[in-house]
Design a protein around this motif. Sequence first.
Motif, PDB file in Angstrom:
ATOM      1  N   GLN A  48      27.708-150.467   4.685  1.00 54.22           N
ATOM      2  CA  GLN A  48      27.903-150.934   3.312  1.00 54.22           C
ATOM      3  C   GLN A  48      26.686-150.624   2.441  1.00 54.22           C
ATOM      4  O   GLN A  48      26.830-150.307   1.252  1.00 54.22           O
ATOM      5  CB  GLN A  48      28.204-152.433   3.309  1.00 54.22           C
ATOM      6  CG  GLN A  48      29.496-152.815   4.011  1.00 54.22           C
ATOM      7  CD  GLN A  48      30.686-152.027   3.510  1.00 54.22           C
ATOM      8  OE1 GLN A  48      30.862-151.854   2.298  1.00 54.22           O
ATOM      9  NE2 GLN A  48      31.507-151.529   4.422  1.00 54.22           N
ATOM     10  N   ARG A  55      26.948-147.038   1.585  1.00 50.87           N
ATOM     11  CA  ARG A  55      28.058-146.825   0.632  1.00 50.87           C
ATOM     12  C   ARG A  55      27.648-147.243  -0.773  1.00 50.87           C
ATOM     13  O   ARG A  55      27.817-146.498  -1.737  1.00 50.87           O
ATOM     14  CB  ARG A  55      29.282-147.637   1.081  1.00 50.87           C
ATOM     15  CG  ARG A  55      30.457-147.583   0.099  1.00 50.87           C
ATOM     16  CD  ARG A  55      31.570-148.547   0.481  1.00 50.87           C
ATOM     17  NE  ARG A  55      31.183-149.945   0.371  1.00 50.87           N
ATOM     18  CZ  ARG A  55      31.253-150.647  -0.761  1.00 50.87           C
ATOM     19  NH1 ARG A  55      31.659-150.073  -1.889  1.00 50.87           N
ATOM     20  NH2 ARG A  55      30.905-151.923  -0.777  1.00 50.87           N
ATOM     21  N   LEU A  90      28.110-140.763   5.091  1.00 45.28           N
ATOM     22  CA  LEU A  90      27.229-141.766   4.496  1.00 45.28           C
ATOM     23  C   LEU A  90      25.776-141.405   4.797  1.00 45.28           C
ATOM     24  O   LEU A  90      25.287-141.561   5.911  1.00 45.28           O
ATOM     25  CB  LEU A  90      27.565-143.147   5.056  1.00 45.28           C
ATOM     26  CG  LEU A  90      28.974-143.656   4.692  1.00 45.28           C
ATOM     27  CD1 LEU A  90      29.299-144.920   5.471  1.00 45.28           C
ATOM     28  CD2 LEU A  90      29.092-143.903   3.194  1.00 45.28           C
TER      29      LEU A  90
END
Length: 220
Positions: free
Chosen positions: A85, A88, A142
């Motif tokens: 996360q 991201r 990522l």
Amino acid sequence: MVVFAHPDDVDFGAAGTVAAWTSAGVEVAYCVGTSGEAGSHPGAVREAEQRAAAAEVGVSDVVFLGYPDGRLTASLDLRRDIARQIRRFRPDRVLAWSPEINWDHVVTAHPDHRAMGEAAFAAVYPDARNAHAHPELLAEGLRPWTVPELWLADAPARLRNHAVDITAHFDRKLAALRSHVTQTGGNSGLEAQLRAHFSAVAARHGITGLAEEFQVVDTS
């Protein structure tokens, strides 16, 4: 990005600060470790309440990681999922819960809070920035990301070195907390309790009004 274990954690501990950030045009995302299902209400209900609470303080990006409530550990899997996360969203700041015990108020030192804090710290440093950590994230496209600043909520009192004036944003914090109907719906004294607590925090930092406090760590 705010990383926390259960629905409502952020709203009790940091929603005034989040509201201050979003009011200033800062984009904020939430990463929630569990759905809070170990209490008396289903996880889907708690998730819906958290999304509603997030909307009250200007946050629409809310991710639930789906780990079992009450059984969080700072595992490699949890570290990877938080790092995912971070890569991201690519935040300039991560706010998480302290991995240390607040001995002055142990009821907030839930094992899940501390496990999520420990995993978040590891995700910030070194996992998210290390291209060799969790190679599956690179396979997902990522790229590594360095978070220069980590804010910790509910740290031991001696380590708290920064306060945020939330006086102008208290009503939004209160609205966020009241969105958690299953948790706060029966608490008629909620506003008075919060005002007393955050007024005392403000006074400790020489602020007139209400404030939330954190341990801020340079992780660059």
